[in-house]
Design a protein around this motif. Sequence first.
Motif, short mmCIF file in Angstrom:
data_model
loop_
_atom_site.label_atom_id
_atom_site.label_comp_id
_atom_site.label_asym_id
_atom_site.label_seq_id
_atom_site.Cartn_x
_atom_site.Cartn_y
_atom_site.Cartn_z
N MET A 187 -26.77 14.43 12.14
CA MET A 187 -25.72 13.87 12.98
C MET A 187 -25.51 13.08 12.81
O MET A 187 -24.44 12.47 13.55
CB MET A 187 -26.79 14.36 14.52
CG MET A 187 -26.59 15.89 14.69
SD MET A 187 -27.38 16.08 16.18
CE MET A 187 -26.84 15.49 17.30
N ILE A 201 -15.68 13.04 18.56
CA ILE A 201 -16.67 14.65 18.49
C ILE A 201 -16.08 15.36 19.17
O ILE A 201 -16.75 15.19 21.11
CB ILE A 201 -17.83 14.17 17.72
CG1 ILE A 201 -18.06 13.84 16.35
CG2 ILE A 201 -18.58 15.44 17.63
CD1 ILE A 201 -19.35 14.00 15.77
N SER A 203 -17.66 18.60 20.76
CA SER A 203 -19.49 19.46 20.09
C SER A 203 -19.59 20.43 21.25
O SER A 203 -19.67 20.26 22.89
CB SER A 203 -20.40 17.71 20.69
OG SER A 203 -21.77 18.33 20.33
N GLU A 205 -21.49 22.27 22.84
CA GLU A 205 -22.95 22.18 22.74
C GLU A 205 -23.47 23.65 23.71
O GLU A 205 -24.70 23.53 24.54
CB GLU A 205 -23.13 21.15 23.21
CG GLU A 205 -23.19 19.99 22.25
CD GLU A 205 -24.19 18.37 22.92
OE1 GLU A 205 -25.01 18.53 23.52
OE2 GLU A 205 -23.79 17.62 22.67
N SER A 218 -28.00 16.00 21.76
CA SER A 218 -26.46 16.03 21.85
C SER A 218 -26.23 14.75 21.49
O SER A 218 -26.76 13.48 20.96
CB SER A 218 -27.03 15.86 23.46
OG SER A 218 -25.64 15.34 23.55
N PHE A 219 -24.63 14.93 21.01
CA PHE A 219 -23.83 13.80 20.50
C PHE A 219 -23.67 12.32 21.26
O PHE A 219 -23.59 11.37 20.26
CB PHE A 219 -22.76 14.47 19.75
CG PHE A 219 -22.56 14.57 18.02
CD1 PHE A 219 -22.30 13.91 17.46
CD2 PHE A 219 -23.07 15.92 18.13
CE1 PHE A 219 -23.01 13.91 15.63
CE2 PHE A 219 -22.71 16.52 16.58
CZ PHE A 219 -22.71 15.50 15.55
N THR A 229 -17.74 10.60 22.16
CA THR A 229 -17.61 12.28 22.29
C THR A 229 -16.91 13.87 23.51
O THR A 229 -17.23 13.04 24.46
CB THR A 229 -19.14 12.29 21.88
OG1 THR A 229 -19.60 12.28 20.47
CG2 THR A 229 -19.60 14.02 22.86
#
Length: 388
Positions: A187, A201, A203, A205, A218-219, A229
């Motif tokens: 990542m 990004i 993401s 999740e 988590s990003f 993000t």
Amino acid sequence: MALKTSYLANHVRTLKPSGIRRFFDATAGMTGVISLGVGEPDFVTPWNVREAAIQSLEDGYTSYTANAGIPALREEIANYMNDYFCVSYKPESEIIVTVGASEAIDIALRAILNPGEEVLVVEPCFVSYAPLVTMAGGVPVTVQASAENQFKIHPEQLERAVTDRTKAIMICSPNNPTGAMLSREEMLRIAAFAKAHDLLILSDEIYAELVYDDIYTSFAALEGMRERTILVSGFSKDLAMTGWRLGFVCAPEEITQGMLKIHQYAIMCASTMAQHAGLEGLKNGRKDVNEMRKSYRQRRNYIVESLNEMGLSCHRPEGAFYTFPSIRSTGLSSEDFAHRLLENEKVVVVPGNAFGESGEGYVRCSYATSMAQLQEAMTRMRRFIAQL
């Protein structure tokens, strides 16, 4: 006056139907079918969560909520993100409660994309990603992860795909359909790429709670990544609340407030009853999540071993509740394998090409079903393989 050939917009008319739904239509009316296809927990929503929804109705909470969601629920989401993922969000301006994670992805893309801007979509991926980019006016650019790399993407692949029109990267980790999960080190390399090219990004999740052998990152928790993000999650998978259609999105205030405008006009607010249920789930659902995760881990170990034993090479998924075995040794295409398995043995799997071109030669098997059903499905699949 003659009617137009079609009143549909071009970008809608040319969309392909969902590869998952199209395949499941073939099972209508069949009896004795075992489904390893639907990405839905076989558990029922925990009783205390259902009871909270019932209580909200009895208490008369039947009107609209704030567009962004019940303040108490947003506060609890903020607490949850901070406690479990070490990332801080302001509940009053950086969190929106949505109608499932799917709506969150939709309004995120519509909020950030100008016409013609590109999104790097990592495949294999959930069937809605590329179509949602298209419907938001963007251009999906697929980047294919391979089995040789355990279906994980590398920055070098992203470098070959990025252009001056690229706006964002869409990533789901743990992944649907492969179960692959990016490590923190992997990542960090993708994060460095995003920073270098000034990309967002997105993401997904949603499977963050269903991780079996590692610690989830988590990003948004990575250094310098919170501001770029858009974190999408929800209640469907870990709390078995698929039918409640409840999700949420966390992002920097500018992005979230842009998303909120779309949400206000298109949706108004998520279901009031579902929001009260989700609040209870976040507050008191930890034991249920842990029990479900324990059960999924046991099933994962069984199905991976079974698939490999029958000659269908299958990597060990780190998260979610899917396996993605190769069926290339059978000489069949993904579609042929899935259809013949259904016809001959009444077992449902999803052809891998439903999740992008890189999924050809694979099928998705969900282990979100009982162990007894899994064992019977493996018996039938083993028999099917032996007969080929």
